[in-house]
Scaffold this active site. Structure first.
Site, PDB file in Angstrom:
ATOM      1  N   MET A  98       1.029  -1.006   0.069  1.00 49.18           N
ATOM      2  CA  MET A  98       0.556  -0.070   0.148  1.00 49.18           C
ATOM      3  C   MET A  98       1.083   1.297   0.109  1.00 49.18           C
ATOM      4  O   MET A  98       1.579   1.554  -1.043  1.00 49.18           O
ATOM      5  CB  MET A  98      -0.807  -0.442   1.457  1.00 49.18           C
ATOM      6  N   HIS A 102       9.381   7.645   1.401  1.00 51.48           N
ATOM      7  CA  HIS A 102      11.094   7.381   1.045  1.00 51.48           C
ATOM      8  C   HIS A 102      11.551   8.564   1.154  1.00 51.48           C
ATOM      9  O   HIS A 102      10.376   9.552   0.996  1.00 51.48           O
ATOM     10  CB  HIS A 102      11.609   6.718  -0.639  1.00 51.48           C
ATOM     11  N   CYS A 191       1.239   1.523   5.064  1.00 52.82           N
ATOM     12  CA  CYS A 191       0.914   0.191   4.949  1.00 52.82           C
ATOM     13  C   CYS A 191      -0.799  -0.208   5.238  1.00 52.82           C
ATOM     14  O   CYS A 191      -1.331  -0.950   5.771  1.00 52.82           O
ATOM     15  CB  CYS A 191       1.906  -1.370   5.317  1.00 52.82           C
ATOM     16  N   CYS A 268      40.923   8.255 -36.636  1.00 60.28           N
ATOM     17  CA  CYS A 268      40.868   6.766 -36.726  1.00 60.28           C
ATOM     18  C   CYS A 268      42.135   5.973 -36.355  1.00 60.28           C
ATOM     19  O   CYS A 268      42.741   5.221 -35.213  1.00 60.28           O
ATOM     20  CB  CYS A 268      39.878   6.390 -37.701  1.00 60.28           C
ATOM     21  N   CYS A 298      47.520  13.215 -21.284  1.00 57.58           N
ATOM     22  CA  CYS A 298      46.876  12.489 -20.390  1.00 57.58           C
ATOM     23  C   CYS A 298      46.749  10.809 -20.656  1.00 57.58           C
ATOM     24  O   CYS A 298      47.217  10.327 -21.028  1.00 57.58           O
ATOM     25  CB  CYS A 298      45.817  12.581 -21.881  1.00 57.58           C
ATOM     26  N   SER A 505      33.498  12.364 -31.555  1.00 62.25           N
ATOM     27  CA  SER A 505      33.702  12.608 -33.585  1.00 62.25           C
ATOM     28  C   SER A 505      33.001  11.933 -35.073  1.00 62.25           C
ATOM     29  O   SER A 505      33.373  12.129 -36.008  1.00 62.25           O
ATOM     30  CB  SER A 505      34.663  12.740 -34.155  1.00 62.25           C
TER      31      SER A 505
END
EC number: 2.8.1.8
Length: 529
Positions: A98, A102, A191, A268, A298, A505
């Site tokens: 029921m 939360h 509930c 690529c 990096c 890309s």
């Protein structure tokens, strides 16, 4: 964050199906109920389809009341308008039970697992037993079944359960009041029982409880009840959705020959892109200018590092020739980072844009630029050339930024995007997922991008180029990328491409051509720092 659990070979035959069955523990942080519900359903669909393994979602909700199948309007003690003023959501959902509440301080767990024994009552018993184990671990005596499904302590209800199952895959689950302010429950008839007293572990102990510790106690209890044992959270292998079909070499030769003739580099080639064949066979390529050596270190990027060669003054014209020869409708121009140059290579970008405009005026142009160390003069020069899309990748969340992009600055990257937007350009950025970021951190990074006027976004799976690079923390399933696309669009992004193999890309023309929807994209490239 996530971890993996596996089923040992000697597990109980009643609930353990096969040896080494993985279970992903996915921590969603504090999340709005509707967003969590949407992801649960996506994950359940993925589990039904066999795309993902069993999953345990752990989270907290913003204040919300949910009504199960047995809930009625009479179970609300205040008007819906009053709930809105209080900032409390209201959802009618398909779980059993029921009314329940939360909110912050409440541990919510949503198991999305396949019930191989097809016994929902057994599943419910084991779920309640796991909750009871957590309560007992704090020195409290759990009581089961006082007023229906749930767990009580000293006559006060401390946990609720409400489950649903579709094709024998579970969703919804349980809510355990750890540090919850129980006054919230006065808004409802919990509930359906007007005399129900609600309590929390903290209230029973008289002091606040470590929420993260409570969460881990539940994970261990759940693992024991369902016969799973912990295993390292690192991925063991690349999942099937990252597999790329190879293209015939013949389809690559026209593009490769053009690039070789003009002495050009592409993302690529330099970034070890596994989808190079797809792009080349379509007659497309992303050009990487200013050499094949990057001045940054990096830790995610496959492009070579070191002292670069002097700029090739013929390169802008050669790129323009390639664009014209290949008949490109959309050209993406990126570069290595050239901190050795006074302007970071901004003039070289401008010369390349100008050359393409002259040789192929119908071609739209996207630039994927480095940060130019935040230099406004360099940024102004590139923006004044009026590319059709200005792209600079954030790459990761704030906490991981220094580890992934040493020598760069999270805030500087954001300011680069804001500067370009204020020059009237369309602005795009990209984030790699799977580096160990949490859901809360992803959401904060998206909010930071929006706050700095970025409206176009790419999200893709991080793939480590080698063992020397930052390792993959985990592989996100396709449904998680679908979730983030939905979330980003709802937050205010105009165009979003989100899938495991999306990169900035690849098929960038799709986002430029259609401002609201993008086709599924796939590629692995390494973008400019």
């Amino acid at each position: 964050m996530s971890a993996l659990l596996t089923c040992p070979p000697d597990a109980d035959a009643g609930f353990a199906p096969v040896e080494n069955l993985p279970l992903e523990i996915l921590e969603l942080g504090r999340i709005e109920y509707g967003e969590a519900l949407d992801f649960q359903k996506r994950r359940a669909d993925s589990r039904i389809g066999g795309v993902v393994d069993d999953t345990l979602l752990l989270l907290e909700h913003d204040p919300v009341i949910t009504m199960g199948r047995g809930g009625t309007a009479d179970h609300l003690r205040v008007a819906e308008e009053s709930l809105r003023r209080l900032g409390v959501g209201l959802y009618w959902v398909e779980r059993g039970g029921m009314a329940t509440f939360h909110g912050p301080g409440q541990l919510v767990a949503y198991p999305v697992i396949r019930l191989r024994q097809k016994d929902l009552h057994l599943y419910m018993d084991k779920l309640l037993a796991a909750i009871a184990d957590v309560v007992r671990s704090y020195g409290l005596e759990p009581q089961l079944g006082l007023h229906g499904p749930g767990v009580w302590v000293n006559g006060g209800k401390v946990a609720s359960v409400g489950v649903a199952v579709r094709k024998w895959v579970t969703f919804h689950g349980m809510a355990l009041n750890v540090n919850t302010d129980v006054d919230w429950f006065r808004l409802i008839t919990p509930c359906g029982n007007p005399t129900e007293r609600i309590t929390s572990i903290a209230a029973e102990l008289g002091s606040e409880v470590d929420f993260a510790d409570a969460s881990q106690r539940f994970v261990r209890a759940f693992a024991r009840e369902f016969f799973f044992t912990p295993r390292s959270g690192r991925p063991l292998h690349r999942p099937g959705w990252l597999t790329v079909s190879l293209r015939p070499e013949a389809g690559l030769r026209p593009v490769e020959n053009t690039l070789a003739d003009l002495h050009l580099h592409t993302v690529c080639q330099e970034a070890q892109c596994p989808n190079k064949g797809e792009c080349y066979s379509r007659g497309t390529s992303t050009f990487i200018i200013m050499g094949d050596r990057c001045t940054r270190g990096c830790r995610y990027c496959a492009v070579a590092k070191g002292a670069p060669e002097p700029l090739d003054r013929a390169e802008p014209g050669n790129v323009a020739q390639a664009v014209s020869r290949l008949g490109l409708q959309h050209a993406v121009i990126t570069s290595v980072t050239r901190d050795d140059l006074p302007d970071g290579g901004a003039e070289h970008f401008v010369r390349t844009i100008t050359a393409i405009r002259g040789a192929s005026p119908q071609t739209s142009i996207e630039v994927l630029v480095p940060d130019f160390q935040g230099n406004h003069q360099s940024l102004a020069a590139v923006c004044a050339a009026r590319p059709d899309m200005f792209n600079h990748n954030l790459e990761t969340v704030r906490r991981l930024f220094a580890q992934v992009r040493p020598g760069a600055s999270y805030q500087t990257s954001l300011e680069v995007l804001r500067y370009a937007s204020r020059q009237g350009l369309r602005v795009k950025s990209g984030i790699m997922l799977g580096l160990g970021e949490s859901w809360d951190e992803i959401r904060m990074a998206l909010a930071d991008l929006l706050a700095h006027d970025c409206r176009f976004l790419t999200l893709g799976q991080y793939l480590a180029p080698s063992h020397a690079h930052v390792p993959v923390a985990r592989y996100l399933a396709p449904d998680e990328f679908d979730h983030w696309k939905t979330t980003a669009l709802s937050m205010g992004f105009t165009g979003v491409a989100s899938a495991p193999l999306v990169r900035s890309s690849y098929r960038a023309e799709a986002m430029l051509a259609d401002m609201t929807e993008t086709a599924p994209l796939a590629a692995h490239t390494c973008e400019a720092c």
